[in-house]
Enzyme design. Structure first.
Site, short mmCIF file in Angstrom:
data_model
loop_
_atom_site.label_atom_id
_atom_site.label_comp_id
_atom_site.label_asym_id
_atom_site.label_seq_id
_atom_site.Cartn_x
_atom_site.Cartn_y
_atom_site.Cartn_z
CE LYS A 1 0.88 1.28 4.48
NZ LYS A 1 1.69 2.46 4.82
N PRO B 1 9.68 -4.60 0.24
CG PRO B 1 10.74 -2.58 -0.25
CD PRO B 1 9.72 -3.55 -0.77
CB ALA C 1 9.68 -0.22 2.72
CG LEU D 1 6.31 0.16 0.43
CD1 LEU D 1 7.40 -0.57 -0.37
CD2 LEU D 1 5.46 1.02 -0.51
N GLY E 1 3.82 -4.31 3.80
CA GLY E 1 3.96 -5.68 3.27
C GLY E 1 3.58 -6.74 4.30
CG ASP F 1 -0.48 0.24 8.02
OD1 ASP F 1 -1.26 1.18 8.17
OD2 ASP F 1 0.75 0.38 7.86
O1 C5P Z 1 0.46 -1.06 14.86
P1 C5P Z 1 1.87 -1.09 14.37
O2 C5P Z 1 2.59 -2.36 14.74
O3 C5P Z 1 1.99 -0.75 12.94
O4 C5P Z 1 2.61 0.10 15.14
C1 C5P Z 1 4.01 0.17 15.35
C2 C5P Z 1 4.31 1.31 16.30
O5 C5P Z 1 4.10 2.57 15.67
C3 C5P Z 1 3.45 1.35 17.55
O6 C5P Z 1 3.97 0.55 18.57
C4 C5P Z 1 3.44 2.82 17.91
O7 C5P Z 1 4.61 3.16 18.62
C5 C5P Z 1 3.52 3.50 16.56
N1 C5P Z 1 2.18 3.89 16.06
C6 C5P Z 1 1.55 5.01 16.61
N2 C5P Z 1 0.31 5.37 16.14
C7 C5P Z 1 -0.28 4.67 15.15
C8 C5P Z 1 0.35 3.55 14.57
C9 C5P Z 1 1.59 3.19 15.05
O8 C5P Z 1 2.09 5.66 17.50
N3 C5P Z 1 -1.48 5.06 14.72
#
Ligand code: C5P
Length: 307
Positions: A34, A116, A119, A121, A123, A158
Site C-alpha cells: 500500500k 521491502p 519501508a 509499504l 507488506g 495497517d
Molecule cells: O500497529 P503497528 O505495529 O503498525 O505500530 C508500530 C508502532 O508505531 C506502535 O507501537 C506505535 O509506537 C507506533 N504507532 C503510533 N500510532 C499509530 C500507529 C503506530 O504511535 N497510529
C-alpha cells in the site's frame, strides 16, 4: 528497474490479495503493498498510539503467499532472513485464527517477499490480512469481513485496510475504515523508490512534531474518487515525512532528488523509508524510473496504484 504489467483486474480478490490459484488443499495469492496518499496525525492517545487520518491505496507490487493444508502443525517460511521465522505477522495471524476458531488443522505457509520490510509499504500487514482471509477460505470458516478486520486490527494498525482495498480512508489507529468509490477501471501510474534501509515506525512517530494546523483529507479523496490524477499528485501529504527525513539520510536524499523529477507530485509513504512519485502516464513513469534507477537511491519500480 522493474516494470509490472497487470493482468490482475479480472481475478478474485480476498483481503486485498489476488487469488492466483485455488484447490481444496491450496491457495496461491499475491499480496499487495500500500501507499499513503495523505497521512495526518491528529493527536496522541492515552494508549501511546497516535490518532490518524490517512488515505491508503494498494499498488501493484506484491508478495506471493501460498497456504497449503498439511497433516498437523503450522509451518511458516518467509524467504527473507531479516524476518523473525517464529514470530512475525503471519505466524501471529495463524495463532489468532486457531484461538478464535478452535481449529487445529495443519497448515504450511510460504511467503516470497518482493515488498521491502520497514519501508512504509505495509507488506507484513498485507501478508497478515491474506493469511486471515486465506485460512478463512481454506478451513471454510465463512467469517464476515468485519470479524476478519477486527482480528486484523489486533495484529497491526495497517492490517484492516487490506480488507477494504483498493482504496480507503483509515481513522483512529487505522481500524476505522471508509472505503473510497473509485471509477471503474481507474488506476494511476507511479514510480516507487525503496532505499536499502528501513525505518522503525515507533521511532518515526516519537520524532514527529504535531501541528495545530491539520491538513484536510477531503480534497485528495474527492480527486481520487473523480479519477483526477493531476489533482491527486498535487495534493499528496504526509505528516511523518519530516521526522523520517531527519532520521534517515537516504529519505532526505530522495526528497532532494525528487524536486527535479518530471511528475505530478511526490511523497514518502507511511513512516518511510519508501518514496513515490505520481506520474501522468505509464510512459512517463517508465521514463522517470529509468532515470532514477541510475542514481543509487534504492530499488526503483514503475507501477500502478489504486488497483
Ligand atoms: O500497529 P503497528 O505495529 O503498525 O505500530 C508500530 C508502532 O508505531 C506502535 O507501537 C506505535 O509506537 C507506533 N504507532 C503510533 N500510532 C499509530 C500507529 C503506530 O504511535 N497510529
Amino acid at each position: 528497474m522493474e516494470t509490472t504489467t497487470s493482468t490482475r483486474k479480472d481475478r478474485l480478490r480476498i483481503a486485498g490479495a489476488w487469488l492466483v490459484e485455488e484447490s481444496t488443499d491450496r491457495l496461491l495469492m499475491e499480496s499487495p503493498a500500500k501507499i499513503n496518499l495523505h497521512l495526518e496525525v491528529l493527536g496522541k492517545r492515552a494508549d501511546g498510539f497516535h490518532e490518524l487520518e490517512t488515505l491508503l491505496a494498494t499498488i501493484d507490487l506484491c508478495d506471493r503467499i501460498e497456504l497449503r493444508r498439511t497433516k498437523q502443525s503450522t509451518e511458516v517460511a518467509i524467504d527473507d532472513a531479516t524476518v523473525d521465522a517464529t514470530d512475525n505477522l503471519v505466524t501471529r495471524a495463524v495463532r489468532l485464527v486457531r484461538e478464535e476458531s478452535g481449529r487445529d488443522d495443519g497448515v504450511a505457509i510460504a511467503v516470497k517477499k518482493k515488498i521491502p520490510i520497514g519501508a512504509g509499504l505495509g507488506g507484513g500487514s498485507s501478508n497478515a490480512a491474506a493469511t486471515l482471509a486465506g485460512l478463512d477460505r481454506l478451513w471454510n470458516l465463512n467469517w464476515p469481513i468485519e470479524r476478519l478486520g477486527e482480528l486484523g486490527a489486533k495484529l497491526g494498525s495497517d492490517v484492516p485496510f487490506f480488507f477494504h482495498a483498493p482504496a480507503a480512508i483509515a481513522r483512529g489507529r487505522g481500524e476505522r475504515l471508509e472505503p473510497c468509490r473509485l471509477k471503474n477501471g481507474f488506476a494511476f501510474d507511479l514510480v516507487l523508490v525503496c532505499p536499502q534501509v528501513g525505518l522503525s515506525t515507533a521511532s518515526v512517530f516519537r520524532n514527529t512534531k504535531l501541528s495545530d494546523e491539520k491538513h484536510s483529507i477531503a480534497g485528495i479523496v474527492a480527486a481520487l474518487e473523480a479519477g483526477d490524477v493531476p489533482a491527486i499528485g498535487g495534493l499528496l501529504f504526509n505528516r511523518l515525512e519530516e521526522a523520517s527525513a531527519r532520521l534517515c539520510p537516504e529519505v532526505e536524499r530522495i526528497r532532494q532528488a525528487a524536486a527535479t523529477w518530471n511528475c505530478l507530485g511526490h511523497r514518502m509513504t507511511g513512516s518511510g523509508s519508501s518514496y513515490f512519485a505520481v506520474c501522468a502516464s505509464a510512459i512517463e513513469a517508465r521514463a522517470l524510473a529509468d532515470r532514477v534507477a541510475g542514481q543509487g537511491l534504492g530499488r526503483v519500480h514503475a507501477l500502478q496504484g489504486g488497483l
